[in-house]
Structure formats: C-alpha cells, structure tokens
Design a protein around this motif. Structure first.
Motif, PDB file in Angstrom:
ATOM      1  N   LYS A  17      -8.072  10.274 -10.829  1.00 45.85           N
ATOM      2  CA  LYS A  17      -7.646   9.388  -9.737  1.00 45.85           C
ATOM      3  C   LYS A  17      -6.121   9.328  -9.589  1.00 45.85           C
ATOM      4  O   LYS A  17      -5.608   8.745  -8.644  1.00 45.85           O
ATOM      5  CB  LYS A  17      -8.176   7.964  -9.964  1.00 45.85           C
ATOM      6  CG  LYS A  17      -9.680   7.872 -10.002  1.00 45.85           C
ATOM      7  CD  LYS A  17     -10.266   8.215  -8.660  1.00 45.85           C
ATOM      8  CE  LYS A  17     -11.775   8.064  -8.677  1.00 45.85           C
ATOM      9  NZ  LYS A  17     -12.392   8.453  -7.432  1.00 45.85           N
ATOM     10  N   ALA A  19      -3.927  11.554  -8.734  1.00 47.28           N
ATOM     11  CA  ALA A  19      -3.382  12.212  -7.536  1.00 47.28           C
ATOM     12  C   ALA A  19      -3.385  11.247  -6.346  1.00 47.28           C
ATOM     13  O   ALA A  19      -2.429  11.222  -5.561  1.00 47.28           O
ATOM     14  CB  ALA A  19      -4.172  13.469  -7.212  1.00 47.28           C
ATOM     15  N   GLU A  20      -4.426  10.440  -6.233  1.00 44.89           N
ATOM     16  CA  GLU A  20      -4.503   9.470  -5.138  1.00 44.89           C
ATOM     17  C   GLU A  20      -3.409   8.415  -5.267  1.00 44.89           C
ATOM     18  O   GLU A  20      -2.782   8.022  -4.286  1.00 44.89           O
ATOM     19  CB  GLU A  20      -5.868   8.805  -5.109  1.00 44.89           C
ATOM     20  CG  GLU A  20      -7.005   9.750  -4.792  1.00 44.89           C
ATOM     21  CD  GLU A  20      -8.353   9.060  -4.871  1.00 44.89           C
ATOM     22  OE1 GLU A  20      -8.480   7.934  -4.360  1.00 44.89           O
ATOM     23  OE2 GLU A  20      -9.278   9.670  -5.440  1.00 44.89           O
ATOM     24  N   TYR A  22      -0.581   8.788  -6.873  1.00 40.27           N
ATOM     25  CA  TYR A  22       0.701   9.453  -6.616  1.00 40.27           C
ATOM     26  C   TYR A  22       0.952   9.557  -5.110  1.00 40.27           C
ATOM     27  O   TYR A  22       2.046   9.257  -4.639  1.00 40.27           O
ATOM     28  CB  TYR A  22       0.734  10.849  -7.241  1.00 40.27           C
ATOM     29  CG  TYR A  22       1.957  11.619  -6.792  1.00 40.27           C
ATOM     30  CD1 TYR A  22       3.195  11.388  -7.379  1.00 40.27           C
ATOM     31  CD2 TYR A  22       1.867  12.539  -5.756  1.00 40.27           C
ATOM     32  CE1 TYR A  22       4.315  12.060  -6.951  1.00 40.27           C
ATOM     33  CE2 TYR A  22       2.993  13.208  -5.323  1.00 40.27           C
ATOM     34  CZ  TYR A  22       4.208  12.976  -5.918  1.00 40.27           C
ATOM     35  OH  TYR A  22       5.324  13.629  -5.478  1.00 40.27           O
ATOM     36  N   ASP A  23      -0.067   9.981  -4.344  1.00 36.34           N
ATOM     37  CA  ASP A  23       0.092  10.097  -2.891  1.00 36.34           C
ATOM     38  C   ASP A  23       0.485   8.764  -2.277  1.00 36.34           C
ATOM     39  O   ASP A  23       1.377   8.706  -1.426  1.00 36.34           O
ATOM     40  CB  ASP A  23      -1.204  10.601  -2.249  1.00 36.34           C
ATOM     41  CG  ASP A  23      -1.467  12.069  -2.527  1.00 36.34           C
ATOM     42  OD1 ASP A  23      -0.521  12.789  -2.921  1.00 36.34           O
ATOM     43  OD2 ASP A  23      -2.632  12.494  -2.353  1.00 36.34           O
ATOM     44  N   LEU A  24      -0.168   7.695  -2.715  1.00 36.90           N
ATOM     45  CA  LEU A  24       0.145   6.370  -2.195  1.00 36.90           C
ATOM     46  C   LEU A  24       1.599   6.003  -2.471  1.00 36.90           C
ATOM     47  O   LEU A  24       2.344   5.594  -1.574  1.00 36.90           O
ATOM     48  CB  LEU A  24      -0.791   5.327  -2.820  1.00 36.90           C
ATOM     49  CG  LEU A  24      -0.461   3.881  -2.473  1.00 36.90           C
ATOM     50  CD1 LEU A  24      -0.792   3.603  -1.024  1.00 36.90           C
ATOM     51  CD2 LEU A  24      -1.202   2.939  -3.382  1.00 36.90           C
ATOM     52  N   HIS A  26       4.120   8.005  -3.291  1.00 34.97           N
ATOM     53  CA  HIS A  26       5.035   8.955  -2.656  1.00 34.97           C
ATOM     54  C   HIS A  26       5.226   8.629  -1.176  1.00 34.97           C
ATOM     55  O   HIS A  26       6.349   8.548  -0.692  1.00 34.97           O
ATOM     56  CB  HIS A  26       4.491  10.372  -2.839  1.00 34.97           C
ATOM     57  CG  HIS A  26       5.338  11.425  -2.218  1.00 34.97           C
ATOM     58  ND1 HIS A  26       6.536  11.824  -2.758  1.00 34.97           N
ATOM     59  CD2 HIS A  26       5.156  12.159  -1.106  1.00 34.97           C
ATOM     60  CE1 HIS A  26       7.052  12.759  -1.992  1.00 34.97           C
ATOM     61  NE2 HIS A  26       6.239  12.981  -0.988  1.00 34.97           N
ATOM     62  N   TYR A  27       4.126   8.442  -0.448  1.00 30.55           N
ATOM     63  CA  TYR A  27       4.244   8.174   0.980  1.00 30.55           C
ATOM     64  C   TYR A  27       4.827   6.792   1.256  1.00 30.55           C
ATOM     65  O   TYR A  27       5.528   6.600   2.243  1.00 30.55           O
ATOM     66  CB  TYR A  27       2.893   8.363   1.675  1.00 30.55           C
ATOM     67  CG  TYR A  27       2.515   9.817   1.728  1.00 30.55           C
ATOM     68  CD1 TYR A  27       3.276  10.721   2.457  1.00 30.55           C
ATOM     69  CD2 TYR A  27       1.433  10.306   1.012  1.00 30.55           C
ATOM     70  CE1 TYR A  27       2.955  12.063   2.479  1.00 30.55           C
ATOM     71  CE2 TYR A  27       1.109  11.648   1.035  1.00 30.55           C
ATOM     72  CZ  TYR A  27       1.871  12.525   1.772  1.00 30.55           C
ATOM     73  OH  TYR A  27       1.558  13.845   1.789  1.00 30.55           O
TER      74      TYR A  27
END
Length: 73
Positions: A17, A19-20, A22-24, A26-27
């Motif tokens: 989980k 990666a999810e 990290y995306d949150l 990062h964006y």
C-alpha cells in the motif's frame, strides 16, 4: 514532532500500500508548490490584425490527388 509521528504511521502501512500513500503525498506536495504560481498573462486578441493576408485560393477545394493522399488512397 509531527514528522516523527507521520513516519511512525508510515512504518505501520503494509508494503503493498506504500505506493498509494507515496502518490498521495507527492501530488499533495506538488499542489502546494503550484499554489504560488500564477497563470501567464494572456495576450490581447487581434495583435496581428492586418499583418496576414490569406489568398482566395486557400478556400478552393484541394485537388483529388492531394485529397486521396490525406485519405490514404
């Protein structure tokens, strides 16, 4: 410190989980960075008025061989 608490929480998230998360993060960070950016100033309409002339032949139908080339024939 809040960063330490966040890191402690991150360590408890399953690897599949991360990666999810990290995306949150990062964006979210990118969104914060772009808040200070302003849109570029738009140019006024009609700056080239009178500087370009389109010949009447522009509006004439294209020859058949050129049309066929566009259509892959």
């Amino acid at each position: 410190m809040l960063q330490d608490q966040i890191i402690t929480e991150l360590k408890q998230i399953p690897n599949d989980k991360l990666a999810e998360v990290y995306d949150l993060i990062h964006y979210f960070r990118i969104g914060l960075a772009s808040e200070g950016n302003t849109l570029p100033k738009q140019r006024p309409i009609g700056l080239a008025k009178g500087k370009l002339q389109i010949p009447a032949s522009f509006f004439e139908p294209l020859p058949d061989d050129l049309l066929n080339a566009f259509e892959g024939k």
